[in-house]
Design an enzyme around this catalytic site. Structure first.
Site, PDB file in Angstrom:
ATOM      1  N   MET A 103       0.842  -1.202   0.000  1.00 23.44           N
ATOM      2  CA  MET A 103       0.000   0.000   0.000  1.00 23.44           C
ATOM      3  C   MET A 103       0.875   1.249   0.000  1.00 23.44           C
ATOM      4  O   MET A 103       0.405   2.350   0.322  1.00 23.44           O
ATOM      5  CB  MET A 103      -0.943  -0.017   1.206  1.00 23.44           C
ATOM      6  N   GLY A 104       2.155   1.096  -0.333  1.00 22.00           N
ATOM      7  CA  GLY A 104       3.031   2.259  -0.452  1.00 22.00           C
ATOM      8  C   GLY A 104       3.537   2.758   0.884  1.00 22.00           C
ATOM      9  O   GLY A 104       3.466   2.055   1.888  1.00 22.00           O
TER      10      GLY A 104
ATOM     11  N   HIS B 167       9.065   1.176   3.227  1.00 23.65           N
ATOM     12  CA  HIS B 167      10.169   1.156   4.181  1.00 23.65           C
ATOM     13  C   HIS B 167      11.007  -0.092   3.903  1.00 23.65           C
ATOM     14  O   HIS B 167      10.705  -0.856   2.962  1.00 23.65           O
ATOM     15  CB  HIS B 167       9.636   1.182   5.618  1.00 23.65           C
TER      16      HIS B 167
ATOM     17  N   HIS C 224       9.305  -3.496   3.187  1.00 19.89           N
ATOM     18  CA  HIS C 224       8.822  -3.722   1.824  1.00 19.89           C
ATOM     19  C   HIS C 224       9.993  -4.078   0.895  1.00 19.89           C
ATOM     20  O   HIS C 224       9.883  -4.955   0.045  1.00 19.89           O
ATOM     21  CB  HIS C 224       8.159  -2.458   1.275  1.00 19.89           C
TER      22      HIS C 224
ATOM     23  N   GLN D 223     -10.428  -2.409   2.150  1.00 20.00           N
ATOM     24  CA  GLN D 223      -9.920  -3.099   3.336  1.00 20.00           C
ATOM     25  C   GLN D 223      -9.822  -2.190   4.556  1.00 20.00           C
ATOM     26  O   GLN D 223      -9.368  -2.615   5.615  1.00 20.00           O
ATOM     27  CB  GLN D 223      -8.590  -3.782   3.048  1.00 20.00           C
TER      28      GLN D 223
ATOM     29  N   GLY E 247       4.637 -10.380   3.704  1.00 16.36           N
ATOM     30  CA  GLY E 247       5.385 -10.334   4.952  1.00 16.36           C
ATOM     31  C   GLY E 247       4.696 -11.087   6.081  1.00 16.36           C
ATOM     32  O   GLY E 247       3.466 -11.076   6.195  1.00 16.36           O
TER      33      GLY E 247
ATOM     34  N   MET F 174       8.840  -2.595  11.469  1.00 14.25           N
ATOM     35  CA  MET F 174       8.632  -1.494  10.525  1.00 14.25           C
ATOM     36  C   MET F 174       7.195  -1.526  10.024  1.00 14.25           C
ATOM     37  O   MET F 174       6.631  -2.596   9.792  1.00 14.25           O
ATOM     38  CB  MET F 174       9.596  -1.613   9.360  1.00 14.25           C
TER      39      MET F 174
HETATM   40  P1  AMP Z   1       1.491  -2.895   3.481  1.00 15.15           P
HETATM   41  O1  AMP Z   1       2.064  -1.870   2.575  1.00 15.15           O
HETATM   42  O2  AMP Z   1       1.518  -2.526   4.918  1.00 15.15           O
HETATM   43  O3  AMP Z   1       0.146  -3.398   3.016  1.00 15.15           O
HETATM   44  O4  AMP Z   1       2.455  -4.156   3.396  1.00 15.15           O
HETATM   45  C1  AMP Z   1       2.778  -4.727   2.165  1.00 15.15           C
HETATM   46  C2  AMP Z   1       3.525  -5.999   2.403  1.00 15.15           C
HETATM   47  O5  AMP Z   1       4.714  -5.720   3.135  1.00 15.15           O
HETATM   48  C3  AMP Z   1       2.730  -7.012   3.232  1.00 15.15           C
HETATM   49  O6  AMP Z   1       2.968  -8.312   2.717  1.00 15.15           O
HETATM   50  C4  AMP Z   1       3.326  -6.841   4.601  1.00 15.15           C
HETATM   51  O7  AMP Z   1       3.214  -7.994   5.407  1.00 15.15           O
HETATM   52  C5  AMP Z   1       4.772  -6.544   4.275  1.00 15.15           C
HETATM   53  N1  AMP Z   1       5.414  -5.838   5.380  1.00 15.15           N
HETATM   54  C6  AMP Z   1       5.005  -4.715   5.997  1.00 15.15           C
HETATM   55  N2  AMP Z   1       5.820  -4.401   7.018  1.00 15.15           N
HETATM   56  C7  AMP Z   1       6.768  -5.361   7.055  1.00 15.15           C
HETATM   57  C8  AMP Z   1       7.900  -5.620   7.888  1.00 15.15           C
HETATM   58  N3  AMP Z   1       8.221  -4.820   8.899  1.00 15.15           N
HETATM   59  N4  AMP Z   1       8.655  -6.717   7.627  1.00 15.15           N
HETATM   60  C9  AMP Z   1       8.330  -7.555   6.617  1.00 15.15           C
HETATM   61  N5  AMP Z   1       7.279  -7.369   5.794  1.00 15.15           N
HETATM   62  C10 AMP Z   1       6.515  -6.288   6.007  1.00 15.15           C
END
Ligand code: AMP
Length: 292
Positions: free
Chosen positions: A31-32, A35, A38, A62, A148, A185
């Site tokens: 979702m951008g 860090h 990602h 969501q 993740g 993160m």
């Molecule tokens: P999000 O942008 O929060 O929807 O996350 C996108 C992807 O990055 C998802 O598969 C998350 O589980 C993964 N992700 C987010 N934070 C972390 C982290 N600290 N360590 C590993 N994967 C992460």
């Protein structure tokens, strides 16, 4: 790196890469507000495929609260620069109208796995997640997709959906990436002011407390949950939404750590909701002692 914002153009790219180049494609959905967590997914994706597509889409369906959707951090320019330097081939960044055609009325719902933990507190959240992930799979047509372990329930649910719907994609889980002091993160960490940032360390303290108790021989779920909850209760700015010990796969509550279990928690720090988790397993030496 190419940036694509149309579904048709994304599908055409994938068709071409799969056909002409016989290349393997990996997808990293995000979702951008990227860090290092990602970017670790991108790195893993590169090991599994010839071409990497990262998507940036703040998926409206969501979000269970309008204010959370409105204030979710967005920074596509910075995200693009980070993904390009991480070696991503395509950034797929569609608008909401592109992902949800006018009059859309189809959704995917993974049933029991969506009930506990975050599902119990965020109505409709996992329906939105499963729907958008399946859409992204159809649009990007990857061979492999990386998610993740930070979002443990999401990963379990995506694996289940892929099995149930015979989706021909390998799902790869990636370890949680943490800041130097242990905070997992998250794009939402940007919302924390300096005092809250310090308070947020109670999440990792809670997981550490439970893990230390298991290492010391404790197996009882109620005791482990109490140890983790105490670490959160000790932080005045924190409010636990849930602290649960569940089976690592079925996500059903367990009464003791026997098979691999996950301690999962969601905690409010001020107006910001953070999640974290840790797999808890009985050390081999203890298992031997017990069965002796
Ligand atoms: P999000 O942008 O929060 O929807 O996350 C996108 C992807 O990055 C998802 O598969 C998350 O589980 C993964 N992700 C987010 N934070 C972390 C982290 N600290 N360590 C590993 N994967 C992460």
């Amino acid at each position: 790196m190419r940036t694509i914002d149309q579904v048709g153009a994304m599908q055409a790219w994938s068709r071409e890469v799969r056909g002409r180049d016989a290349a393997r494609i990996a997808l990293v959905p995000t979702m951008g507000a990227l860090h290092a967590g990602h970017l670790s997914l991108v790195e893993i994706a590169r090991r599994h495929a010839d071409k990497v597509v990262a998507s940036v889409f703040v998926n409206p369906t969501q979000f269970d609260r309008a204010d959370d959707f409105a204030r979710y951090p967005r920074d596509l320019e910075r995200d693009g620069a980070l993904l390009a330097s991480a070696g991503v081939d395509v950034l797929f960044a569609p608008g909401a109208d592109e992902m949800y055609p006018p009059g859309a009325q189809t959704a995917v719902s993974v049933e029991r796995l969506a009930e506990p933990l975050c599902g119990a507190h965020r109505p409709g959240h996992f329906r939105g997640v499963a729907t958008v992930v399946l859409k992204l799979f159809h649009v990007v047509q990857p061979h492999v997709a990386v998610f993740g372990e930070k979002d443990w329930q999401q990963l379990a649910l995506v694996r289940r959906m892929v099995r149930d719907l015979h989706v021909d994609i390998d799902v790869v889980g990636a370890p949680i990436v943490r800041e130097a002091d242990g905070l997992a993160m998250s794009s939402r960490n940007r919302h924390l002011d300096p005092v809250e940032r310090t308070a947020a360390l109670c999440l990792v303290r809670a997981l550490d407390a439970a893990e230390a108790a298991v290492a010391a021989g404790e197996r009882d779920a109620a005791v482990l949950v109490a140890a983790a909850s105490a670490a959160i209760a000790g932080e005045p700015r924190a409010r636990a939404e849930y602290v649960s010990l569940v089976d690592a796969e079925s996500l059903e509550a367990v009464t003791e750590v026997a098979t691999p279990a996950v301690l999962a928690l969601a905690v409010w720090i001020g107006r910001t909701r953070l999640i974290d988790n840790r797999r808890l397993t009985v050390p081999a030496v203890h298992r031997e002692r017990r069965s002796a």
